[in-house]
Design a protein around this motif. Structure first.
Motif, PDB file in Angstrom:
ATOM      1  N   LEU A 125       0.836  -1.210   0.000  1.00  0.00           N
ATOM      2  CA  LEU A 125       0.000   0.000   0.000  1.00  0.00           C
ATOM      3  C   LEU A 125       0.867   1.254   0.000  1.00  0.00           C
ATOM      4  CD1 LEU A 125      -2.924  -0.973   2.391  1.00  0.00           C
ATOM      5  CD2 LEU A 125      -2.970  -0.695  -0.084  1.00  0.00           C
ATOM      6  N   VAL A 126       2.098   1.140   0.498  1.00  0.00           N
ATOM      7  CA  VAL A 126       3.002   2.288   0.427  1.00  0.00           C
ATOM      8  C   VAL A 126       3.178   2.711  -1.028  1.00  0.00           C
ATOM      9  CG1 VAL A 126       5.387   3.045   0.764  1.00  0.00           C
ATOM     10  CG2 VAL A 126       4.220   1.778   2.568  1.00  0.00           C
ATOM     11  N   MET A 181       4.680  -1.530  -6.476  1.00  0.00           N
ATOM     12  CA  MET A 181       3.722  -2.421  -5.840  1.00  0.00           C
ATOM     13  C   MET A 181       3.587  -3.716  -6.623  1.00  0.00           C
ATOM     14  SD  MET A 181      -0.276  -1.981  -5.370  1.00  0.00           S
ATOM     15  CE  MET A 181      -0.499  -3.092  -6.727  1.00  0.00           C
ATOM     16  N   LEU A 182       3.569  -3.621  -7.966  1.00  0.00           N
ATOM     17  CA  LEU A 182       3.421  -4.831  -8.781  1.00  0.00           C
ATOM     18  C   LEU A 182       4.652  -5.727  -8.631  1.00  0.00           C
ATOM     19  CD1 LEU A 182       1.799  -3.365 -12.009  1.00  0.00           C
ATOM     20  CD2 LEU A 182       0.723  -4.761 -10.248  1.00  0.00           C
ATOM     21  N   PHE A 193      14.381  -6.117  -2.922  1.00  0.00           N
ATOM     22  CA  PHE A 193      14.067  -5.252  -4.060  1.00  0.00           C
ATOM     23  C   PHE A 193      12.608  -4.824  -4.023  1.00  0.00           C
ATOM     24  CE2 PHE A 193      17.816  -7.540  -5.254  1.00  0.00           C
ATOM     25  CZ  PHE A 193      18.628  -6.493  -5.663  1.00  0.00           C
ATOM     26  N   GLY A 194      11.727  -5.750  -3.588  1.00  0.00           N
ATOM     27  CA  GLY A 194      10.332  -5.372  -3.455  1.00  0.00           C
ATOM     28  C   GLY A 194      10.192  -4.148  -2.572  1.00  0.00           C
ATOM     29  N   LYS A 195      10.798  -4.223  -1.380  1.00  0.00           N
ATOM     30  CA  LYS A 195      10.711  -3.099  -0.455  1.00  0.00           C
ATOM     31  C   LYS A 195      11.393  -1.878  -1.041  1.00  0.00           C
ATOM     32  CE  LYS A 195      10.126  -5.263   4.032  1.00  0.00           C
ATOM     33  NZ  LYS A 195      10.261  -6.697   3.816  1.00  0.00           N
ATOM     34  N   VAL A 199       9.114   0.073  -3.563  1.00  0.00           N
ATOM     35  CA  VAL A 199       7.978   0.827  -3.009  1.00  0.00           C
ATOM     36  C   VAL A 199       8.475   2.008  -2.172  1.00  0.00           C
ATOM     37  CG1 VAL A 199       6.289  -1.024  -3.086  1.00  0.00           C
ATOM     38  CG2 VAL A 199       7.693  -0.762  -1.060  1.00  0.00           C
ATOM     39  N   PHE A 200       9.533   1.790  -1.390  1.00  0.00           N
ATOM     40  CA  PHE A 200      10.039   2.903  -0.578  1.00  0.00           C
ATOM     41  C   PHE A 200      10.619   3.994  -1.479  1.00  0.00           C
ATOM     42  CE2 PHE A 200      10.720  -0.251   3.066  1.00  0.00           C
ATOM     43  CZ  PHE A 200       9.458   0.013   3.546  1.00  0.00           C
ATOM     44  N   LEU A 201      11.266   3.556  -2.557  1.00  0.00           N
ATOM     45  CA  LEU A 201      11.817   4.532  -3.496  1.00  0.00           C
ATOM     46  C   LEU A 201      10.698   5.413  -4.047  1.00  0.00           C
ATOM     47  CD1 LEU A 201      14.433   5.345  -4.985  1.00  0.00           C
ATOM     48  CD2 LEU A 201      13.704   3.842  -6.835  1.00  0.00           C
ATOM     49  N   ALA A 202       9.583   4.750  -4.437  1.00  0.00           N
ATOM     50  CA  ALA A 202       8.468   5.520  -4.984  1.00  0.00           C
ATOM     51  C   ALA A 202       7.932   6.500  -3.948  1.00  0.00           C
ATOM     52  CB  ALA A 202       7.363   4.566  -5.440  1.00  0.00           C
ATOM     53  N   ALA A 203       7.833   6.045  -2.684  1.00  0.00           N
ATOM     54  CA  ALA A 203       7.325   6.929  -1.635  1.00  0.00           C
ATOM     55  C   ALA A 203       8.251   8.130  -1.455  1.00  0.00           C
ATOM     56  CB  ALA A 203       7.191   6.160  -0.318  1.00  0.00           C
ATOM     57  N   VAL A 204       9.545   7.872  -1.472  1.00  0.00           N
ATOM     58  CA  VAL A 204      10.502   8.965  -1.289  1.00  0.00           C
ATOM     59  C   VAL A 204      10.409   9.937  -2.455  1.00  0.00           C
ATOM     60  CG1 VAL A 204      12.945   9.515  -1.237  1.00  0.00           C
ATOM     61  CG2 VAL A 204      12.070   7.679   0.183  1.00  0.00           C
ATOM     62  N   GLN A 205      10.279   9.372  -3.672  1.00  0.00           N
ATOM     63  CA  GLN A 205      10.186  10.249  -4.842  1.00  0.00           C
ATOM     64  C   GLN A 205       8.925  11.097  -4.804  1.00  0.00           C
ATOM     65  OE1 GLN A 205      10.589   7.364  -7.920  1.00  0.00           O
ATOM     66  NE2 GLN A 205      12.813   7.653  -8.108  1.00  0.00           N
TER      67      GLN A 205
END
Lengths: 482, 641
Positions: A312-313, A326-327, A391-393, A396-402
């Motif tokens: 969901l992040v 997420m995918l 890599f999964g994490k 998603v964390f990269l996207a959140a930071v961006q």
């Protein structure tokens, strides 16, 4: 390619195929009885593989069916293949298990196939009605599957709890859908998007959305709609739990994404806050509550709650990169979870299935290969590089930071630190504790194969991540036109 | 060729250290000793070249650090100073390598030992050949490391580990001063190359800096800081405590590092930096006083020690004091001269002591020796030669160098010079006394050893006596051979620009023309010391015990080394331990661990317990949670936004 099918149905060909095959299997079962369950199980696997081929063969350009209520795009293709893979693996894992556990009835694979049709419908839903139909088809099959061991109290309790709470969730979802219809005047996703685009501050539609989200959050077991998960995971037969943990999660999450990004895409800022809230709650609760668990299936339930939080992040970021992350996470989560459940299915002592963490003691000495595979999955779940889980994490964390959501990413990382505790504790139990009774031989060769294949995927993801990342990127892009 | 002198030992160390297990002990010995002997021969050739008047030059190996105006090269300087040091280091090291073949033959890790020895030699050569402060510091720290490794060579002995750590820590104090001195030098001169700095010294002489409200002369400050480094490395009074303990290392190590070479690095440094020290009268005064005090102090302690190696260790400390006060009265070449002769006879004494210990099955306590001179006549002879040279008996090496230092101190005509003169003279008497005390206790009188030990006493093998013989030649002849070159008429041509002495510092020149009684005095006191030792330990063997009882306060004061270790324990060690315990138990344990890892872990478990309790199993609780969730989200949109 399929000139004999009416053009209107071409896009829905895989769903139609699976539905017909499921009915055929049902008829065969009704005539031949339970003796052919193993055969029909493998038949179901074959059906799923063919369906996967059909999905892969559909054109990349979006196609639609049933008067626009059904859409087949790159996003649907990616997630449907995940669903079909997950289901196929779950069926393969079940075949020997249900025989040993004396629950080999012909309905078992049929239920899985019907649930699959429902899930594929959910993924492709382009209308609130289609959404509901798909969701219910899936849910009804799953309620029965959870209670499949009729003679077991725990299994029946699990099925009943799931059914009652599921009905409540469906009710909320329907209520939300009716509110949205009332304010937007249409059930079609495109129509809703248009209406909201013209009138973004529509509080009534927003309240409707909250109810829809509650119904969907129930299906992906996000906090605070997660309460059924530990009880159902523990009570349902292990092979069914393995199925629950993967395919329905993929389908419901895909639907969640499609609904939020599609019809409600213009009010990202509004729903983002709720997603952030339930993402944080899921990550934190999944991390903390699992620590005290002693049953590995319950532990996996909390693990799945936490994992949904991480996914969901990606959604909370509300960007193409977030959906892509997420995918990727979904695909990796599917492999990790199926593999872990394959290991759990191998936990048998003196012909009896065991589920306690204590039963894993000294596995590193008794069954080094099994312990190694399970350790790979645990390290991957804990997000330790170079395994796939990392890599999964990461994505998603990269996207959140961006997207500028630093607090969310930081909380996520901290939660994963806490979660690492219980994943690594399993490794510690296996390798450093005094051995308990040794496990029996693997229940079937196919379990070992599934374990090995998923284990290799997790361990070697780093080497050729390209195709998967590319496919996820294409899928995510199809949701964000222009 | 010149690079080979420095780098061959490194090559040997690398081969023996990295591949020692592969090629075996014997091959490691051959490689390290062989390479070192080659290096020694080359060093002698280089020395001959300087004697014949070759101009000093630098060999640049490579650029090391280039950062803004800060430039450091790896460069090897060959002038008279470094040529002398190269010969001393490589020859003594070569002898010690050879000696160790026999001495260490029963040890388990021979390859490691030879690797360390060669590594030490490399660092020492790096130190003496550097042409800038930074490279000198590199060598300085390197020898400290090698010294640490070799003192703690027998790492299964707690006392050896403790001694190694002590040596390292005490040296750290000195090195801190040295490092500050280097930093200060860079601040003042914006350079670390010796040539540049020395050229700039006259320009800043007499200038002052303000620091903490004090006004200090720049050159004095820098020289004193650098001298602190020299004090640490050369075990001068105050920072001397590590040297006696360092005797825990194998005896060849004591001979090489803690007698002949590393401990003289401080003296070498002061001589090398003579162009700086000459511009600070205060610094020179401090150097003189510290050196004179050390010479006297260490000699008094040496009087009453019973461990054969400790006696020689205090003797080393004392002789280093001589060298420093020689440098303090600007007689740098006399200091270098004594450094050279001392290297030969002190290494000889240590190797002789090692031979005795070897013969006595590892016994080091002189009270358990005696009467063995007939059994080990060769060692006995060498010990006599070493002691004669140390005591400054005429025409042995020490006579030329030590007497010259004492005379130079007198000839300097300054107050501290006179002080140093008297201290040096008294110390000379004490030196003779403790040297013969050692000889008499070890070799003469009734044997006090066990029957078993006595039965096994045997002369050492040729591999041990041959290097001693070579060093004995040096102990006898190096004085007479080198006196003219180092301190005579030819000396200014020999040293060239390597040593700078201000025009008004004429102590050394005047030393050659002092009154006759001054020339006789050191010899007289030496013979007096020998006689006293003979009287107390041969004629009336009961006298020492009686005196120790009579003057028990004095005896225990000396025996306990003026209580320096106890003083430091109270002043530094205990407060440091207390502070450490406070920070460990209070700071780290309670605060950081308590609120950090342990606190977080406890909190996590607590939260986990509560979270698990939410899961009651009742359907209506679950449904309630869902409804509450929806209600909260909806009200958030309705009321908050």
């Amino acid at each position: 390619m399929t000139s004999w099918v009416p053009a209107e149905f071409t896009a829905a060909l895989p769903e139609i195929f699976v539905a017909l095959a499921a009915m055929a299997l049902l008829l065969i079962g009704a005539f031949r009885g339970d003796s052919q369950t193993r055969t029909s199980g493998w038949f179901a696997v074959a059906v799923l593989i063919v369906a996967g081929g059909l999905v892969a063969g559909t054109a990349a350009s979006p196609g639609s069916a049933f008067g626009g209520m059904f859409v087949a795009d790159a996003f649907a293709r990616f997630t449907k293949i995940l669903v079909l893979t997950g289901t196929a693996l779950a069926v393969i894992l079940s075949i020997s298990y249900i025989e040993r556990e004396d629950m080999a009835r012909f309905e078992y694979p049929v239920l899985f196939l019907f649930a699959t049709v429902g899930m594929m419908m959910m993924i492709s839903a382009n209308d609130l009605i289609a959404l509901y139909v798909g969701l219910e088809l899936q849910s009804l099959a799953l309620y029965v599957a959870a209670a499949f061991r009729r003679d077991s109290l725990r299994s029946s309790e699990a099925g009943l709890k799931y059914f009652v709470l599921g009905a409540l969730a469906s009710g909320m979802l329907l209520y939300g859908a009716s509110l949205v219809y009332g304010f937007a005047g249409t059930t079609s996703f495109a129509g809703i998007a248009k209406s909201l685009g013209a009138n973004p501050g529509n509080i009534g539609a927003l309240v409707g959305l909250v109810f829809i989200m509650a119904g969907l959050a129930f299906k992906i077991s996000a906090v605070p709609f997660h309460m059924w998960t530990p009880d159902v995971y523990e009570g349902a037969p292990t092979s069914v739990t393995a199925f629950f943990a993967v395919a329905p999660k993929v389908a419901a999450l895909s639907l969640f994404v499609r609904v939020l990004v599609g019809p409600f895409g213009s009010i990202v800022a509004q729903w983002q806050q709720i997603i952030v809230a339930i993402a944080i709650l899921s990550m934190v609760l999944g991390a903390f509550a699992a620590i005290k668990q002693t049953n590995i299936k319950r532990l996996m339930a909390y693990s799945s709650i936490g994992n949904v939080g991480y996914m969901l992040v990606g959604l909370a970021a509300g960007t193409e990169a977030g959906v892509r992350g997420m995918l990727i996470y979904l695909a990796i989560y599917l492999a990790m979870t199926v593999g872990t459940f394959a290991c759990i299915l191998a936990m048998r002592v003196h012909g009896r299935a065991v589920e306690g963490l204590d039963d894993l003691k000294g596995l590193g000495r008794n069954r080094p290969a099994l312990a190694l595979v399970l350790a790979v999955f645990m390290f991957s779940m804990a997000g330790i590089p170079p395994l796939a889980g990392f890599f999964g994490k990461y994505f998603v964390f990269l996207a959140a930071v961006q997207a500028g959501m630093f607090a969310l990413a930081v909380i996520g990382v901290l939660a994963s630190v806490v979660a690492a505790f219980y994943y690594l504790r399993i490794v510690k139990i296996m390798y450093f504790d005094e051995p308990a009774d040794a496990f029996d031989r693997l229940p079937g060769r196919e379990v070992g194969v599934v374990m090995t294949v998923t284990g290799l995927f997790i361990a070697l993801f780093l080497i050729i991540p390209g195709p998967m990342l590319h496919a996820a990127a294409v899928a995510a892009k199809s949701l964000f036109p222009g | 060729m010149y690079s080979a002198i420095v780098f061959l030992p490194l090559l040997g160390a690398a081969i023996a250290g990295l591949f020692g297990r592969l090629i075996g002990d014997r091959a490691s010995q051959w490689v390290t000793t062989g390479l070192l002997l080659i290096s020694a021969v080359l060093a002698c050739v280089g020395f001959a070249r300087v004697v014949l008047g070759g101009a000093p030059f630098d060999v640049e190996v490579m650029r090391w650090i280039v950062s803004g105006t800060f430039e450091v090269s790896w460069a090897l300087r060959f002038d008279a100073l470094s040529a002398v040091m190269c010969v001393v280091v490589t020859v003594v090291s070569g002898m010690v390598h050879a000696y160790s073949w026999g001495y260490m033959s029963h040890d388990k890790s021979i390859a490691r030992f030879f690797s360390y020895l060669s590594l030490f030699t490399f660092f020492m050569l790096m130190l003496v050949t550097s042409n800038n402060f930074v490279q000198m510091f590199f060598g300085w720290e390197g020898v400290g490391l090698a010294s640490y490794l070799l003192i703690g060579f027998w790492y299964d002995r707690p006392s050896a580990n403790a001694a190694a750590i002590k040596a390292f820590l005490v040296n750290r104090v000195g090195d801190f001063g040295f490092a500050l001195g280097i930093l200060g030098t860079f601040m003042v001169f914006n350079a670390v190359a010796f040539d540049t700095v020395f050229a700039g010294v006259p320009g800043v002489a007499g200038k002052t800096v303000h620091f903490l409200g004090l006004s200090v002369e720049v050159m004095t400050l820098l020289c004193l800081l650098l001298f602190v480094g020299a004090m640490g490395k050369s075990a001068q009074l105050g920072l001397h405590t590590w040297l006696p303990d360092a005797m825990e290392g194998p005896t060849p190590v004591s001979a090489l590092i803690h007698a002949a070479t590393m401990v003289t690095a401080g003296v070498f440094m002061v001589c090398r930096l003579s162009p700086m020290f000459e511009y600070s009268q205060t610094a020179l005064t401090v150097v003189t006083v510290v050196g004179a005090l050390t010479a006297f102090f260490a000699a008094t302690v040496g009087l009453v020690q019973n461990d054969i190696k400790r006696v020689i260790a205090y003797s080393t400390c004392s002789q280093l004091g001589y060298m420093f006060f020689a440098a303090g009265v600007s007689a740098y070449s006399a200091a270098m001269f004594h450094l050279t002769t001392h290297a030969f006879f002190k290494a000889l004494l240590f190797l002789g002591a090692g031979s005795v210990i070897h013969a006595m099955s590892g016994e080091q306590d002189m009270r358990k020796m005696g009467g063995i001179w007939r059994k080990i006549p060769v060692t006995y002879t060498f010990m006599w030669i070493g002691s004669l040279a140390l005591a400054g008996v005429p025409f042995f090496a020490g006579y030329f160098s030590k007497d010259l230092i004492i005379e130079a101190a007198f000839a300097s005509k300054t107050g501290v010079g006179q002080f140093a003169f008297w201290m040096g003279t008294i110390a000379a008497a004490l030196t003779a006394f403790y040297s013969w005390r050692l000889l008499f206790m070890t070799f003469h009188g009734e044997s006090r050893a066990d029957h078993d030990v006595l039965h096994h006493v045997h002369e050492s093998p040729v591999s041990m006596t041959a290097p001693m013989a070579l060093l004995a030649v040096g102990a006898v002849f190096s004085g007479v051979a080198l006196a003219g070159l180092f301190t005579g008429e030819a000396s200014s041509a020999f040293w060239g620009k390597a040593i700078y002495v201000a025009a008004n510092h004429t102590a050394l020149k005047d030393a050659h023309h002092v009154a006759l009684w001054l020339k006789v005095l050191p010899i007289a006191v030496a013979f007096a010391g020998i006689l006293a030792a003979w009287y107390m330990y041969i004629r009336k063997p009961n006298l020492p015990a009686a005196m120790a009882a009579e003057f028990s306060d004095v005896h225990s004061f000396l025996y306990n080394k003026w209580y320096f270790d106890e003083l430091y324990d109270v002043l530094f060690v205990r407060p440091a331990k207390w502070l450490g315990r406070v920070l460990w138990q209070g700071g780290d344990g309670r605060i950081i661990d308590g609120f950090g890892p342990n606190g977080l872990a406890a909190l996590t478990l607590d939260v986990a317990r509560r979270a698990a309790r939410l899961q009651s199993g009742y359907l209506y609780h679950y449904a309630f949670a869902m409804l509450i969730g929806v209600a909260l989200f909806v009200s958030y949109y309705l009321f908050v936004r």
